[in-house]
Design an enzyme around this catalytic site. Structure first.
Site, short mmCIF file in Angstrom:
data_model
loop_
_atom_site.label_atom_id
_atom_site.label_comp_id
_atom_site.label_asym_id
_atom_site.label_seq_id
_atom_site.Cartn_x
_atom_site.Cartn_y
_atom_site.Cartn_z
N GLU A 99 -7.55 -14.96 15.91
CA GLU A 99 -7.53 -13.99 14.80
C GLU A 99 -8.95 -13.67 14.35
OE1 GLU A 99 -4.68 -12.28 13.58
OE2 GLU A 99 -4.35 -13.08 15.58
N ARG A 125 0.81 -1.23 0.00
CA ARG A 125 0.00 0.00 0.00
C ARG A 125 0.84 1.28 0.00
NH1 ARG A 125 -4.12 -0.38 4.65
NH2 ARG A 125 -3.07 -2.31 5.25
C1 UD1 Z 1 -1.19 -9.41 13.81
C2 UD1 Z 1 -1.70 -10.35 14.89
C3 UD1 Z 1 -3.04 -9.85 15.41
C4 UD1 Z 1 -2.92 -8.44 15.91
C5 UD1 Z 1 -2.32 -7.54 14.81
C6 UD1 Z 1 -2.04 -6.16 15.36
C7 UD1 Z 1 -0.86 -12.57 14.27
C8 UD1 Z 1 -1.20 -13.88 13.70
N1 UD1 Z 1 -1.84 -11.68 14.35
O1 UD1 Z 1 -2.11 -9.49 12.76
O2 UD1 Z 1 -3.51 -10.69 16.46
O3 UD1 Z 1 -4.19 -7.95 16.29
O4 UD1 Z 1 -1.09 -8.09 14.36
O5 UD1 Z 1 -1.56 -5.35 14.36
O6 UD1 Z 1 0.26 -12.35 14.65
N2 UD1 Z 1 5.44 -10.12 9.57
C9 UD1 Z 1 6.65 -10.69 9.24
N3 UD1 Z 1 6.68 -11.90 8.66
C10 UD1 Z 1 5.56 -12.62 8.41
C11 UD1 Z 1 4.33 -12.05 8.75
C12 UD1 Z 1 4.30 -10.80 9.33
O7 UD1 Z 1 7.70 -10.09 9.44
O8 UD1 Z 1 5.67 -13.74 7.87
C13 UD1 Z 1 5.40 -8.78 10.18
C14 UD1 Z 1 4.75 -7.76 9.29
O9 UD1 Z 1 5.71 -7.06 8.55
C15 UD1 Z 1 4.06 -6.84 10.28
C16 UD1 Z 1 3.76 -7.74 11.46
O10 UD1 Z 1 4.59 -8.86 11.33
O11 UD1 Z 1 4.89 -5.80 10.70
C17 UD1 Z 1 2.30 -8.12 11.54
O12 UD1 Z 1 1.98 -8.94 10.45
P1 UD1 Z 1 0.56 -9.01 9.78
O13 UD1 Z 1 0.55 -10.13 8.84
O14 UD1 Z 1 0.19 -7.68 9.27
O15 UD1 Z 1 -0.36 -9.39 11.03
P2 UD1 Z 1 -1.83 -8.92 11.27
O16 UD1 Z 1 -2.70 -9.63 10.33
O17 UD1 Z 1 -1.89 -7.46 11.28
#
Ligand code: UD1
Ligand code: CA
Length: 473
Positions: free
Chosen positions: A156, A15
């Site tokens: 989630e 985004r």
């Molecule tokens: C996550 C949480 C959710 C919480 C929310 C708050 C989980 C499963 N869920 O959801 O409970 O309410 O954050 O914002 O953790 N990232 C990585 N590698 C990955 C996946 C993610 O580095 O493989 C990093 C992303 O860059 C980001 C953060 O982790 O900064 C959160 O990842 P995202 O996939 O956006 O989680 P949410 O769906 O927002």
């Protein structure tokens, strides 16, 4: 036990509509990922692992000089649980409290991290979750509690029943403090049997509960700390909040601002009391300003040191040093290696590079001074320039104490002008001028008496003749 931090920063950030990784976009002169790393460090973290995705090398470069920070690449983005596993694999076994932060959440305060760590230590928790009550909980993981109010799991949004989605307002912020030892031992228990087919870090809470390990939650009262940056619009909002925090602190410390919404100060900048920052001023990097200065309007200082009592009006300065009582601008450009000694002046439309301007010396108007060592009490006339570049090499100019350089002088380097020498206006100085001498290079002036009136008459005659010619046609 020392504190560890894991920063999750492998997100793609589509985004942002950018060719650069999201976490490299800057907020007040620092990449987004720098902010949680800095907050973790201020909270006492000694070992910090950043989990990065695309642009791993660029993120690594941000922390190249930082021995406490280690970047590990998560090549496949399989979820937050997987990201922490990648960090664990890089660290090997680790003990001590371990906070998990997001690389795109730059407003987290060190105090909040400390509260999370304290809670973990006090109860020997396997995990402490930072929770929040966002205005709209859609999309966030929900905190499930039992009849006694104990946290039992995080579910989630997509894995919640419609009733849970509607009823549970308490959400997971995504920030936790884990016990490092127990995390190392148990993180492999996370599976990916869920709505998104991802390894959810949030599953650790349920896993620990079933193991009988203590888990609890604390709430974050200031929702703004948890604002994630996913777009440039959110980046601007986050920047505004951090700008306000920094400026509020500075004003509390005795710095005046005519309008704090029009001053941008980086997180590592220092400003002394009784200094006034005027609108459209930006202070970046390791800039430090003493007390009793006036900076701005329209000034941008990067990695520049300004001592007490200086005036920095409409000035751009990069890696420059200004000693006490220096005055510059309006419209000065001080480039790297400029060192202005006490009471010296760089006036209007003046550019200085890699030069020392001696005590009380003045370069007041329209000059370029480069690769120059200038003594004390020198006066440089308007429009004077050091010609330091021959097209291939740069050459030095040395100007002694008390020298007077007339206006519009070219000093063709390498050249030396001795102490107390005088250079006549409009000279092109190509040879050294000894101490106390006059250097002048200028063709002699001719005076023709009465010329002006004769010339005017001649021009008028010519005009009349032309007009007559036109009339007869
Ligand atoms: C996550 C949480 C959710 C919480 C929310 C708050 C989980 C499963 N869920 O959801 O409970 O309410 O954050 O914002 O953790 N990232 C990585 N590698 C990955 C996946 C993610 O580095 O493989 C990093 C992303 O860059 C980001 C953060 O982790 O900064 C959160 O990842 P995202 O996939 O956006 O989680 P949410 O769906 O927002
Ligand atoms: Ca998110």
């Amino acid at each position: 036990m020392p504190l560890n931090a894991i920063i999750l920063a492998a997100g793609e950030g589509t985004r942002m509509k950018s060719s650069r990784a999201k976490v490299l976009h800057e907020m007040l002169g620092k990449p987004l990922v720098w902010w949680p790393v800095n907050a973790a460090r201020q909270a006492g973290a000694e070992r910090i692992v950043v989990v990065v995705g695309n642009d791993a090398d660029d993120v690594r470069a941000v922390f190249a000089d930082d021995p406490d920070v280690m970047c590990v690449e998560q090549t496949e983005r399989l979820g937050t649980g997987h990201a922490v596993r990648v960090a664990r694999d890089a660290l090997g076994e680790f003990a001590g409290p371990t906070v998990v932060l997001y690389g795109d959440t730059p407003l987290m305060r060190p105090e909040t991290i400390t509260a999370l760590v304290d809670e973990t230590r006090a109860h020997h928790n396997a995990c402490t979750v930072l929770t929040m009550l966002p205005p709209d909980p859609t999309g966030y993981g929900r905190i499930k509690r039992d009849a006694k109010g104990q946290v039992t799991a995080i579910v989630e949004h997509k894995d919640c029943t419609p009733a849970e989605q509607a009823e549970i307002r308490e959400c997971n912020s995504g920030i936790y403090c884990f016990c490092g030892g127990r995390l190392t031992a148990n993180i492999d228990k996370i599976g990916n049997d869920n709505a998104q087919g991802e390894y959810y870090l949030t599953d650790m809470v349920g896993i620990y509960r079933e193991m009988g390990e203590p888990v609890s939650a604390i709430a974050c009262d200031d929702y703004s700390e948890l604002l994630g940056v996913n777009s440039r619009i959110e980046l601007a909002s986050a920047t505004r909040i951090m700008q306000q925090r920094i400026n509020t602190r500075l004003m509390a410390e005795g710095v005046s601002m005519l309008d704090p919404t029009l001053v941008w100060v980086g997180p590592e900048v220092k400003v002394g009391p009784d200094t006034e920052l005027l609108p459209m001023t930006m202070l970046w990097g390791t800039t430090s300003i003493g007390s009793g200065c006036v900076v701005g309007p329209n000034s941008r200082l990067t990695d520049t040191r300004v001592a007490d009592g200086c005036t920095v009006d409409e000035t751009v300065a990069i890696e420059a040093e200004l000693e006490e009582g220096v005055s510059c601008g309006p419209r000065a450009y001080l480039r790297p290696g400029t060192h202005m000694l006490e009471g010296s002046k760089a006036g209007t439309h003046v550019e200085i590079k890699k030069s020392t301007i001696g005590r009380g010396s003045k370069v007041p108007h329209l000059s370029y001074i480069g690769d120059t060592l200038m003594g004390e009490g020198v006066n440089i006339g308007a429009g004077s320039i050091t010609c330091n570049y021959d097209g291939i090499n740069k050459h030095p100019t040395v100007i002694g104490d008390g020298v007077f350089i007339g206006s519009d002088t070219m000093m063709v380097a390498p050249v030396r002008i001795g102490d107390g020498a005088v250079v006549g206006a409009a000279s092109c100085i190509t040879r050294d001028v000894p101490a106390g001498a006059l250097g002048v290079e200028r063709s002699e002036q001719r005076t023709v008496e009465g010329f002006a009136e004769q010339h005017r008459q001649k021009l008028l005659e010519r005009k009349r003749a032309k007009d007559q010619q036109r009339g007869s046609m």
